[in-house]
Write an enzyme that holds these catalytic residues in place. Structure first.
Site, PDB file in Angstrom:
ATOM      1  N   TYR A  54       0.825  -1.215   0.000  1.00  6.01           N
ATOM      2  CA  TYR A  54       0.000   0.000   0.000  1.00  6.01           C
ATOM      3  C   TYR A  54       0.860   1.267   0.000  1.00  6.01           C
ATOM      4  O   TYR A  54       0.349   2.361  -0.194  1.00  6.01           O
ATOM      5  CB  TYR A  54      -0.910   0.065   1.240  1.00  6.01           C
ATOM      6  CG  TYR A  54      -1.865  -1.085   1.441  1.00  6.01           C
ATOM      7  CD1 TYR A  54      -2.109  -2.028   0.441  1.00  6.01           C
ATOM      8  CD2 TYR A  54      -2.535  -1.243   2.654  1.00  6.01           C
ATOM      9  CE1 TYR A  54      -2.978  -3.085   0.662  1.00  6.01           C
ATOM     10  CE2 TYR A  54      -3.413  -2.291   2.872  1.00  6.01           C
ATOM     11  CZ  TYR A  54      -3.630  -3.220   1.879  1.00  6.01           C
ATOM     12  OH  TYR A  54      -4.489  -4.261   2.098  1.00  6.01           O
ATOM     13  N   HIS A 112       0.756 -11.552   2.385  1.00  5.43           N
ATOM     14  CA  HIS A 112      -0.338 -10.862   1.684  1.00  5.43           C
ATOM     15  C   HIS A 112      -1.129 -11.775   0.749  1.00  5.43           C
ATOM     16  O   HIS A 112      -2.303 -11.524   0.457  1.00  5.43           O
ATOM     17  CB  HIS A 112       0.232  -9.675   0.900  1.00  5.43           C
ATOM     18  CG  HIS A 112      -0.751  -8.575   0.651  1.00  5.43           C
ATOM     19  ND1 HIS A 112      -0.418  -7.257   0.620  1.00  5.43           N
ATOM     20  CD2 HIS A 112      -2.092  -8.595   0.430  1.00  5.43           C
ATOM     21  CE1 HIS A 112      -1.482  -6.518   0.381  1.00  5.43           C
ATOM     22  NE2 HIS A 112      -2.518  -7.313   0.259  1.00  5.43           N
TER      23      HIS A 112
END
Length: 288
Positions: A54, A112
């Site tokens: 991110y 992730h």
């Protein structure tokens, strides 16, 4: 179900507690992240869900520090990026996270996604386990893991413990996946429930794509809540940890204002659509 509040926490397999409501910063631009994180904390959130991918770990940490709330009361999550699922790169990311955030530890570090093949997945997991042993990470888990990925990890943990002793394979605390009434993933949920692995729900408000849905509208009207609030409440009552994201101050507050009503058992049943309709990516089905 025990009544929940903005201060509610669940105990993870690691022995640490996690706040039941999280604030997601996926796609939040770095230049506004600190500000919105501060607003979320002011609104009662104590749990910030970031990721290396991110590109906003540093401003997330900055917002947490500027909030005036002590580090011990706050909970920070980040994730090893999908393209870097390897032992060596995972080790580097853990060090980098601590460097750029200035934190002494990360509350929760996840893989992730299950990309990269078995050897790399296990390698990245091993790096997380070592991070826990070194006191750099408190709890670890996975994201976007389907049942076959979870089985693979569990088998490796069991094998490692046989050879090296209890706890040496690491403890899975969390599986973070897309979860909402149009993607309730009963197979993954059941697998995790049996083992005390908590489920975190991303896209809990389905990116606002279902706001006009006939399933939600009557409930929104009855409880005088928005469709998003109904969906976050559903998530809580399912036992999930929802991670709503917004950069709009009023919505950040609205998404936390979900504790003064409760959906009935019948209404929860009515939201059990049985369909499989992701609104984001779906690595749980990958088979490399």
């Amino acid at each position: 179900m025990a009544s929940l509040s903005i201060d509610s926490k669940y105990r993870m397999n690691s022995g640490y507690d996690i706040p039941v409501l999280g604030y997601g910063v996926y796609q939040t631009p770095a230049d506004v992240t600190s500000e919105v994180v501060q607003h979320a904390i002011k609104s009662g959130y104590r749990h910030v869900d970031s990721a290396v991918a991110y590109r906003n770990e540093q401003p997330s940490a900055d917002g947490m520090k500027k909030s005036g709330i002590s580090r011990e009361e706050l909970f920070f999550t980040t994730k090893i990026p999908p393209k870097d699922m390897r032992y060596d790169t995972a080790k580097e990311h853990i060090e980098n996270t601590l460097n750029i955030t200035g934190f002494d530890y990360v509350d929760l570090y996840l893989l992730h996604s299950p990309y990269g093949g078995k050897e790399n997945r296990i390698g990245a997991w091993k790096a997380l386990v070592e991070g826990v042993e070194a006191g750099k990470i408190r709890s670890i888990g996975v994201s976007n893991y389907g049942v076959h990925h979870l089985d693979e990890l569990e088998a490796w943990i069991e094998e490692t413990e046989k050879m090296e002793g209890k706890g040496k394979g690491g403890v899975v605390s969390i599986n973070q996946v897309e979860l909402h009434p149009w993607l309730s993933r009963p197979d993954i949920v059941e697998w995790c429930k049996k083992r005390g692995v908590l489920m975190e729900a991303y896209c809990p408000i389905v990116r606002a794509q279902r706001n006009e849905d006939l399933l939600l509208q009557p409930l929104a009207k009855k409880y005088n809540k928005t469709p998003s609030q109904i969906l976050i409440r559903w998530s809580l009552q399912m036992g999930f940890i929802p991670l709503p994201k917004s950069v709009t101050p009023s919505r950040i507050e609205e998404n936390a204002n979900i504790y003064n009503f409760e959906l009935t058992a019948e209404e929860m049943k009515g939201l059990d659509t049985g369909v499989y309709e992701p609104c984001a990516w779906d690595p749980t089905t990958s088979h490399d």
